[in-house]
Write a protein that holds these residues in place. Structure first.
Motif, PDB file in Angstrom:
ATOM      1  N   LEU A 218       0.845  -1.187   0.000  1.00 48.06           N
ATOM      2  CA  LEU A 218       0.000   0.000   0.000  1.00 48.06           C
ATOM      3  C   LEU A 218       0.885   1.243   0.000  1.00 48.06           C
ATOM      4  O   LEU A 218       1.768   1.391   0.851  1.00 48.06           O
ATOM      5  N   ILE A 219       0.664   2.104  -0.986  1.00 49.57           N
ATOM      6  CA  ILE A 219       1.389   3.370  -1.086  1.00 49.57           C
ATOM      7  C   ILE A 219       0.394   4.500  -0.845  1.00 49.57           C
ATOM      8  O   ILE A 219      -0.610   4.616  -1.552  1.00 49.57           O
ATOM      9  N   THR A 281      -2.406   5.805  15.142  1.00 49.15           N
ATOM     10  CA  THR A 281      -3.482   6.351  14.308  1.00 49.15           C
ATOM     11  C   THR A 281      -3.190   6.122  12.835  1.00 49.15           C
ATOM     12  O   THR A 281      -4.073   5.759  12.057  1.00 49.15           O
ATOM     13  N   VAL A 282      -1.937   6.316  12.436  1.00 52.65           N
ATOM     14  CA  VAL A 282      -1.538   6.086  11.049  1.00 52.65           C
ATOM     15  C   VAL A 282      -1.789   4.629  10.655  1.00 52.65           C
ATOM     16  O   VAL A 282      -2.336   4.348   9.588  1.00 52.65           O
ATOM     17  N   SER A 283      -1.417   3.691  11.529  1.00 52.74           N
ATOM     18  CA  SER A 283      -1.635   2.267  11.235  1.00 52.74           C
ATOM     19  C   SER A 283      -3.113   1.943  11.079  1.00 52.74           C
ATOM     20  O   SER A 283      -3.506   1.192  10.184  1.00 52.74           O
ATOM     21  N   ARG A 284      -3.952   2.525  11.954  1.00 55.30           N
ATOM     22  CA  ARG A 284      -5.397   2.276  11.856  1.00 55.30           C
ATOM     23  C   ARG A 284      -5.972   2.855  10.568  1.00 55.30           C
ATOM     24  O   ARG A 284      -6.844   2.249   9.934  1.00 55.30           O
ATOM     25  N   MET A 285      -5.490   4.014  10.177  1.00 52.47           N
ATOM     26  CA  MET A 285      -5.959   4.617   8.927  1.00 52.47           C
ATOM     27  C   MET A 285      -5.532   3.777   7.725  1.00 52.47           C
ATOM     28  O   MET A 285      -6.298   3.587   6.777  1.00 52.47           O
ATOM     29  N   LEU A 289      -7.963   1.989   5.011  1.00 50.68           N
ATOM     30  CA  LEU A 289      -7.799   2.153   3.565  1.00 50.68           C
ATOM     31  C   LEU A 289      -7.636   0.799   2.886  1.00 50.68           C
ATOM     32  O   LEU A 289      -8.191   0.547   1.811  1.00 50.68           O
ATOM     33  N   GLY A 290      -6.871  -0.088   3.537  1.00 51.63           N
ATOM     34  CA  GLY A 290      -6.643  -1.416   2.967  1.00 51.63           C
ATOM     35  C   GLY A 290      -7.919  -2.220   2.826  1.00 51.63           C
ATOM     36  O   GLY A 290      -8.166  -2.842   1.779  1.00 51.63           O
ATOM     37  N   VAL A 312      -0.534  -4.455   9.836  1.00 47.02           N
ATOM     38  CA  VAL A 312       0.023  -3.461   8.930  1.00 47.02           C
ATOM     39  C   VAL A 312       1.498  -3.298   9.257  1.00 47.02           C
ATOM     40  O   VAL A 312       1.850  -2.983  10.399  1.00 47.02           O
ATOM     41  N   GLY A 313       2.353  -3.545   8.297  1.00 43.94           N
ATOM     42  CA  GLY A 313       3.783  -3.355   8.484  1.00 43.94           C
ATOM     43  C   GLY A 313       4.246  -2.131   7.710  1.00 43.94           C
ATOM     44  O   GLY A 313       4.237  -2.142   6.473  1.00 43.94           O
TER      45      GLY A 313
END
Length: 384
Positions: A218-219, A281-285, A289-290, A312-313
């Protein structure tokens, strides 16, 4: 004459690139900085290009953080002393409330245009595009649609002067991540109806259950995250603080290199969250999105997919700090012995508007009762 020349930043001064004056203003109607002395007009350089953040995200490795997004020094003071390069006087700025001050001797405008230890200066600023008048119109249109059920005090006491422009702090992230998810998907193979008791029938189905796994890269470009703890969406029973999240997104590609003159006439809120604080928060977002993007690969599972786990890695991420513009209107509603603070927010770039309006509970209850009576009577109820 308009140019793309950058402001000269010297010893706390943001100077006009043409004449060197510090008397500079921002025009939201033209989207430019204007020197009040020689009338030169210009804009600051694009923030992403200046920071080198316009390169390929797919090659990111590790964590990169700009100066403005670096860790806040909790031990440092909000009070910063600048030496005026015009006359030599020392001018004090409280960075918790302001990033500009005027020298009391020579009237030069001094700005915190370099990063200081307490992390008060961002890397970029997204200037206001909507004027105060346009914001007032947006807020009035939003309230007008809800005026029938609005509290009479809210309708009576609306004051355009109370609509204020605020620069909110955000961390903007470019991310390269690997997303893995697993769950159970169902494909219906038969549907039938059975009798349950004497008077009721029930529809049932048979389905095949499959183990479902998805893994992909994911980009994400310019993921925007609140960097003020109070505005980051935490639940509160006293105000609708997180309403500002409902007017995103911003056109972050238009952000320019930070210059305190863009803040003239507006208030600003200081960043108090570090990169480590928003990483969850970034990981949850990213996970959200994924899952949204993944749905296009799950069409065969007519009964849907129940996700049971995933991860999410983050393989590479770079952060910059940015001020973004919000027009805000606030209204205090008395509730018993306390107060509740309502906000209506307008995106200062796009005009997207959202907010909360205090409700006239008596009118709402009455209308609900009349509607119920109308439905029970099999007729229509009209409200004028």
């Amino acid at each position: 004459m308009t140019s793309s020349s950058s402001t000269q930043q010297v010893g706390g001064h943001d100077k006009c690139p043409t004449c060197g004056s510090t008397d500079i203003a921002y025009s939201s109607t033209k989207g430019v900085l204007i020197c009040r002395y020689c009338r030169a007009q210009w804009t600051e350089a694009n923030a992403e290009q200046s920071l080198g953040y316009d390169t390929d995200i797919a090659s990111l490795q590790g964590v990169q953080v700009t100066r403005g997004a670096d860790r806040i020094d909790e031990a440092s003071s909000d009070v910063v002393t600048l030496k005026c390069q015009g006359c030599g006087a020392e001018v004090v700025i409280n960075s918790a409330t302001n990033l500009q001050a005027r020298c009391h001797w020579c009237r030069s405008v001094l700005s915190l245009n370099e990063r200081v230890a307490n992390g008060s200066v961002p890397d970029a600023v997204l200037p206001f595009a909507l004027t105060h008048e346009q914001a007032v119109d947006k807020i009035q249109a939003f309230a007008k649609k809800r005026v029938f059920f609005a509290h009479k005090g809210f309708r009576r006491e609306f004051e355009p002067a109370n609509v204020v422009g605020v620069f909110m702090p955000y961390l903007v992230a470019d991310v390269r991540a690997a997303v893995k998810m697993r769950g159970e998907g169902e494909i219906e193979i038969r549907r039938y109806t059975v009798s349950v008791g004497k008077d009721r029938q029930e529809t049932r189905y048979d389905a095949d259950v499959y183990q479902v796994e998805r893994q992909f890269d994911l980009i994400v470009d310019d993921l925007t995250v609140e960097s003020s703890a109070r505005r980051a969406g935490a639940h509160t029973s006293a105000e609708t603080t997180n309403i500002v999240n409902a007017v995103l997104p911003f056109d972050t590609k238009k952000a320019v290199r930070y210059n305190a003159n863009y803040l003239g006439g507006f208030t600003s809120e200081k960043r108090d969250l570090n990169v480590d604080d928003v990483s969850g928060t970034v990981s949850r977002m990213l996970f959200g999105l994924g899952t949204t993007l993944m749905r296009r690969t799950l069409g065969q599972y007519g009964r849907g997919v129940k996700w049971t786990g995933g991860q999410v890695g983050v393989q590479g991420v770079r952060y910059l700090s940015m001020y973004a513009p919000i027009w805000l209107y606030s209204y205090y509603e008395k509730r018993g012995s306390g107060e509740f603070l309502h906000y209506i927010a307008v995106n200062g770039r796009t005009g997207q508007t959202m907010g909360s309006v205090p409700i006239n509970k008596l009118r709402l209850t009455l209308c609900s009762a009349l509607t119920t009576i109308g439905i029970l009577a099999g007729g229509w109820v009209f409200f004028l």
